[in-house]
Scaffold this motif. Structure first.
Motif, PDB file in Angstrom:
ATOM      1  N   ILE A 190       0.822  -1.207   0.000  1.00 19.64           N
ATOM      2  CA  ILE A 190       0.000   0.000   0.000  1.00 19.64           C
ATOM      3  C   ILE A 190       0.855   1.255   0.000  1.00 19.64           C
ATOM      4  O   ILE A 190       2.055   1.232   0.291  1.00 19.64           O
ATOM      5  N   LEU A 191       0.198   2.356  -0.341  1.00 16.62           N
ATOM      6  CA  LEU A 191       0.772   3.695  -0.242  1.00 16.62           C
ATOM      7  C   LEU A 191      -0.195   4.545   0.555  1.00 16.62           C
ATOM      8  O   LEU A 191      -1.369   4.674   0.189  1.00 16.62           O
ATOM      9  N   VAL A 192       0.279   5.113   1.657  1.00 17.59           N
ATOM     10  CA  VAL A 192      -0.496   6.073   2.430  1.00 17.59           C
ATOM     11  C   VAL A 192       0.047   7.450   2.088  1.00 17.59           C
ATOM     12  O   VAL A 192       1.185   7.774   2.427  1.00 17.59           O
ATOM     13  N   SER A 193      -0.742   8.245   1.389  1.00 19.22           N
ATOM     14  CA  SER A 193      -0.260   9.550   0.942  1.00 19.22           C
ATOM     15  C   SER A 193      -0.504  10.608   2.004  1.00 19.22           C
ATOM     16  O   SER A 193      -1.615  10.731   2.527  1.00 19.22           O
ATOM     17  N   SER A 194       0.544  11.360   2.319  1.00 19.32           N
ATOM     18  CA  SER A 194       0.406  12.486   3.242  1.00 19.32           C
ATOM     19  C   SER A 194       0.619  13.805   2.518  1.00 19.32           C
ATOM     20  O   SER A 194       0.705  14.860   3.153  1.00 19.32           O
ATOM     21  N   THR A 195       0.693  13.744   1.188  1.00 18.35           N
ATOM     22  CA  THR A 195       0.910  14.955   0.389  1.00 18.35           C
ATOM     23  C   THR A 195      -0.214  15.206  -0.609  1.00 18.35           C
ATOM     24  O   THR A 195      -0.643  16.348  -0.793  1.00 18.35           O
ATOM     25  N   SER A 196      -0.698  14.178  -1.263  1.00 16.45           N
ATOM     26  CA  SER A 196      -1.785  14.337  -2.232  1.00 16.45           C
ATOM     27  C   SER A 196      -3.121  14.275  -1.518  1.00 16.45           C
ATOM     28  O   SER A 196      -3.363  13.403  -0.686  1.00 16.45           O
ATOM     29  N   LYS A 197      -4.008  15.186  -1.891  1.00 18.93           N
ATOM     30  CA  LYS A 197      -5.282  15.323  -1.199  1.00 18.93           C
ATOM     31  C   LYS A 197      -6.321  15.794  -2.204  1.00 18.93           C
ATOM     32  O   LYS A 197      -6.035  16.639  -3.061  1.00 18.93           O
ATOM     33  N   GLY A 198      -7.526  15.244  -2.140  1.00 21.47           N
ATOM     34  CA  GLY A 198      -8.553  15.668  -3.078  1.00 21.47           C
ATOM     35  C   GLY A 198      -9.858  14.942  -2.826  1.00 21.47           C
ATOM     36  O   GLY A 198     -10.012  14.214  -1.848  1.00 21.47           O
ATOM     37  N   SER A 199     -10.799  15.124  -3.750  1.00 17.79           N
ATOM     38  CA  SER A 199     -12.082  14.438  -3.659  1.00 17.79           C
ATOM     39  C   SER A 199     -11.884  12.939  -3.832  1.00 17.79           C
ATOM     40  O   SER A 199     -10.819  12.480  -4.257  1.00 17.79           O
ATOM     41  N   TRP A 200     -12.945  12.172  -3.519  1.00 11.85           N
ATOM     42  CA  TRP A 200     -12.846  10.717  -3.663  1.00 11.85           C
ATOM     43  C   TRP A 200     -12.513  10.344  -5.095  1.00 11.85           C
ATOM     44  O   TRP A 200     -11.640   9.506  -5.331  1.00 11.85           O
ATOM     45  N   TYR A 201     -13.154  10.990  -6.047  1.00 18.65           N
ATOM     46  CA  TYR A 201     -12.920  10.647  -7.452  1.00 18.65           C
ATOM     47  C   TYR A 201     -11.533  11.078  -7.910  1.00 18.65           C
ATOM     48  O   TYR A 201     -10.869  10.361  -8.688  1.00 18.65           O
ATOM     49  N   ASN A 202     -11.045  12.227  -7.435  1.00 21.18           N
ATOM     50  CA  ASN A 202      -9.682  12.641  -7.775  1.00 21.18           C
ATOM     51  C   ASN A 202      -8.654  11.682  -7.201  1.00 21.18           C
ATOM     52  O   ASN A 202      -7.659  11.350  -7.852  1.00 21.18           O
ATOM     53  N   MET A 203      -8.871  11.221  -5.981  1.00 21.95           N
ATOM     54  CA  MET A 203      -7.924  10.303  -5.369  1.00 21.95           C
ATOM     55  C   MET A 203      -8.050   8.891  -5.953  1.00 21.95           C
ATOM     56  O   MET A 203      -7.063   8.155  -5.993  1.00 21.95           O
ATOM     57  N   LYS A 204      -9.227   8.528  -6.423  1.00 24.95           N
ATOM     58  CA  LYS A 204      -9.383   7.294  -7.186  1.00 24.95           C
ATOM     59  C   LYS A 204      -8.497   7.353  -8.424  1.00 24.95           C
ATOM     60  O   LYS A 204      -7.739   6.409  -8.724  1.00 24.95           O
ATOM     61  N   ASP A 205      -8.565   8.482  -9.156  1.00 26.85           N
ATOM     62  CA  ASP A 205      -7.726   8.648 -10.355  1.00 26.85           C
ATOM     63  C   ASP A 205      -6.248   8.681  -9.988  1.00 26.85           C
ATOM     64  O   ASP A 205      -5.405   8.131 -10.712  1.00 26.85           O
ATOM     65  N   PHE A 206      -5.933   9.305  -8.857  1.00 26.42           N
ATOM     66  CA  PHE A 206      -4.538   9.376  -8.398  1.00 26.42           C
ATOM     67  C   PHE A 206      -3.958   7.982  -8.201  1.00 26.42           C
ATOM     68  O   PHE A 206      -2.868   7.664  -8.687  1.00 26.42           O
ATOM     69  N   CYS A 207      -4.682   7.133  -7.487  1.00 28.87           N
ATOM     70  CA  CYS A 207      -4.202   5.763  -7.253  1.00 28.87           C
ATOM     71  C   CYS A 207      -4.086   4.989  -8.565  1.00 28.87           C
ATOM     72  O   CYS A 207      -3.106   4.245  -8.779  1.00 28.87           O
ATOM     73  N   GLU A 208      -5.052   5.147  -9.444  1.00 29.67           N
ATOM     74  CA  GLU A 208      -5.041   4.404 -10.705  1.00 29.67           C
ATOM     75  C   GLU A 208      -3.916   4.865 -11.614  1.00 29.67           C
ATOM     76  O   GLU A 208      -3.333   4.059 -12.351  1.00 29.67           O
ATOM     77  N   THR A 209      -3.566   6.149 -11.552  1.00 29.20           N
ATOM     78  CA  THR A 209      -2.433   6.662 -12.330  1.00 29.20           C
ATOM     79  C   THR A 209      -1.134   6.000 -11.889  1.00 29.20           C
ATOM     80  O   THR A 209      -0.228   5.767 -12.696  1.00 29.20           O
ATOM     81  N   LEU A 210      -1.059   5.647 -10.612  1.00 26.96           N
ATOM     82  CA  LEU A 210       0.134   4.981 -10.077  1.00 26.96           C
ATOM     83  C   LEU A 210       0.138   3.475 -10.342  1.00 26.96           C
ATOM     84  O   LEU A 210       1.099   2.791  -9.997  1.00 26.96           O
ATOM     85  N   GLY A 211      -0.955   2.960 -10.927  1.00 26.30           N
ATOM     86  CA  GLY A 211      -1.061   1.522 -11.176  1.00 26.30           C
ATOM     87  C   GLY A 211      -1.763   0.766 -10.070  1.00 26.30           C
ATOM     88  O   GLY A 211      -1.647  -0.451  -9.968  1.00 26.30           O
ATOM     89  N   LYS A 237     -15.403  16.189  -0.668  1.00 30.39           N
ATOM     90  CA  LYS A 237     -14.494  16.663   0.373  1.00 30.39           C
ATOM     91  C   LYS A 237     -13.053  16.280   0.018  1.00 30.39           C
ATOM     92  O   LYS A 237     -12.807  15.259  -0.629  1.00 30.39           O
ATOM     93  N   GLU A 238     -12.105  17.091   0.466  1.00 27.57           N
ATOM     94  CA  GLU A 238     -10.691  16.819   0.175  1.00 27.57           C
ATOM     95  C   GLU A 238     -10.070  16.020   1.313  1.00 27.57           C
ATOM     96  O   GLU A 238      -9.966  16.484   2.447  1.00 27.57           O
ATOM     97  N   VAL A 239      -9.675  14.798   0.985  1.00 30.31           N
ATOM     98  CA  VAL A 239      -9.143  13.846   1.961  1.00 30.31           C
ATOM     99  C   VAL A 239      -7.943  13.146   1.327  1.00 30.31           C
ATOM    100  O   VAL A 239      -7.831  13.049   0.101  1.00 30.31           O
ATOM    101  N   TYR A 240      -7.035  12.652   2.170  1.00 26.34           N
ATOM    102  CA  TYR A 240      -5.874  11.912   1.687  1.00 26.34           C
ATOM    103  C   TYR A 240      -6.284  10.488   1.310  1.00 26.34           C
ATOM    104  O   TYR A 240      -7.238   9.948   1.869  1.00 26.34           O
ATOM    105  N   PRO A 241      -5.550   9.843   0.387  1.00 22.87           N
ATOM    106  CA  PRO A 241      -5.912   8.479  -0.019  1.00 22.87           C
ATOM    107  C   PRO A 241      -4.998   7.415   0.578  1.00 22.87           C
ATOM    108  O   PRO A 241      -3.848   7.681   0.933  1.00 22.87           O
ATOM    109  N   ILE A 242      -5.530   6.207   0.701  1.00 19.59           N
ATOM    110  CA  ILE A 242      -4.711   5.004   0.875  1.00 19.59           C
ATOM    111  C   ILE A 242      -4.896   4.171  -0.392  1.00 19.59           C
ATOM    112  O   ILE A 242      -6.019   3.783  -0.730  1.00 19.59           O
ATOM    113  N   CYS A 243      -3.801   3.945  -1.102  1.00 14.00           N
ATOM    114  CA  CYS A 243      -3.826   3.181  -2.355  1.00 14.00           C
ATOM    115  C   CYS A 243      -3.236   1.795  -2.127  1.00 14.00           C
ATOM    116  O   CYS A 243      -2.369   1.608  -1.262  1.00 14.00           O
ATOM    117  N   GLU A 244      -3.677   0.829  -2.927  1.00 17.11           N
ATOM    118  CA  GLU A 244      -3.098  -0.511  -2.906  1.00 17.11           C
ATOM    119  C   GLU A 244      -2.620  -0.869  -4.302  1.00 17.11           C
ATOM    120  O   GLU A 244      -3.161  -0.383  -5.299  1.00 17.11           O
TER     121      GLU A 244
END
Length: 356
Positions: free
Chosen positions: A46-67, A159-166
């Protein structure tokens, strides 16, 4: 030993081929995580981001951009291990998006892989004496909520929240238990068609099968008095016998069992669902945990340590249980949606027993 390369052998190999990609990524066998998913937690990278923050859909795209994708909480004790990782690595103090929302045709919460989210205890937290999700028409996306010990809550998706990606590449193949069973029944023990090589192959494939009792299934039948098949166990919920923790411990043992052990999130979930669906709510229940040991820690009756914190233990007056120095025995507390609480061992409660 000669290897039979006849039709049954080849069929079995063909049926097992789809599992080969997960050998390096079985749920409990992650040995090396690669950037940016460098944290090995509960069988995931997993990746716990403490820098990238955004809406649920923006953070969904953020995680998917990382694979990857936003975190799915659907395997044995992954919620527990993720929360422990946040606590032990300086990631508390923030809310985090996870990969669940209810903006679907059926109006139910789903993970990004399409599977349904388990609702209720022990995954969803409490707000204003009501169990989440509770945001009605305005809150459709799921977070791990810092103010409720990182239980799941719903929140407005903008709402702008940090993501946890897998890391998606380390997810086990999406096969059902029935599919897994069918792949194994082709294994023919007769006529030398099950050589040592095949046994070895099956051994390495086992971690690729579902790692959790994700369905409420017991192998074989449950015998009286433990007639309820719940979460992979055979249990008895008593609504007639009542006593102190030690008296109810003896009661279960007299029947050939012991007080219930809750060592996975799924067992907790299915037991609570059984209480709710069978008219057993409205009472507190003793389970097999206490901390009257030399090390002062909570143990189950089999000697194993009780997992502390989220998602097993509830909260009282803003503090997570256990919380009272004079209370040494574990119960499922009706006043907190059957999360675990500590209680005075001499109080009289009903027991939940399990077959040994």
């Amino acid at each position: 030993m000669a290897i039979n390369t006849g039709t049954p052998f080849l069929l079995l190999l063909l049926q097992l081929l789809p599992l080969l990609p997960c050998l390096h990524a079985a749920p409990n066998r992650v040995t090396e995580c690669t950037p940016p998913f460098t944290a090995a937690v509960g069988g995931k990278c997993i990746l716990v981001s403490s820098t990238s923050k955004g809406s649920w859909y923006n953070m969904k795209d953020f995680c998917e951009t990382l694979g990857g994708r936003l975190l799915t909480i659907n395997t044995e004790n992954i919620h527990y291990y993720v929360v422990k990782y946040l606590e032990n690595n300086g990631y508390t103090g923030r809310d985090y998006w996870v990969g669940a929302n209810n903006e679907h045709a059926d109006g139910q919460y789903h993970w990004l892989d399409g599977s349904k989210v388990k609702m209720g205890t022990p995954f969803w937290g409490i707000l204003n004496d009501h169990q989440e999700p509770g945001g009605g028409e305005s809150e459709h996306c799921a977070i791990l909520f810092k103010s409720d010990f990182y239980f799941m809550h719903d929140l407005a998706c903008n709402k702008e929240v940090y993501p946890i990606c897998e890391n998606l590449s380390l997810s086990p193949p999406n096969i059902s238990e029935s599919q897994a069973d069918k792949r194994l029944v082709t294994f023919n023990m007769g006529n030398n068609s099950a050589p040592a090589l095949l046994l070895l192959l099956l051994f390495f494939m086992l971690p690729c099968l579902p790692a959790t009792p994700i369905t409420d299934r017991v192998t074989g039948e449950c015998a009286p008095p433990f007639t309820a098949a719940v979460g992979g166990k055979c249990i008895l919920v008593s609504s007639t016998s009542k006593g102190s923790w030690y008296v109810m411990k003896d009661f279960c043992e007299t029947l050939g069992g012991r007080l219930l052990t809750i060592n996975t999130e799924n067992i907790h979930y299915y037991v609570v669902k059984y209480l709710e669906n069978n008219g057993y709510t409205g009472r507190d229940y003793w389970i097999g945990a206490n901390n009257e040991h030399a090390d002062g820690q909570y143990h189950w009756l089999d000697g194993s340590k009780v997992k502390m914190g989220t998602p097993f233990w509830g909260a009282m007056n803003g503090h997570q249980e256990p919380g009272v120095a004079t209370e040494h025995c574990g119960m499922l507390f009706k006043g907190d949606f059957y999360f675990m609480h500590d209680y005075r061992c001499n109080e009289e409660l009903y027991p939940i027993c399990e077959a040994k």
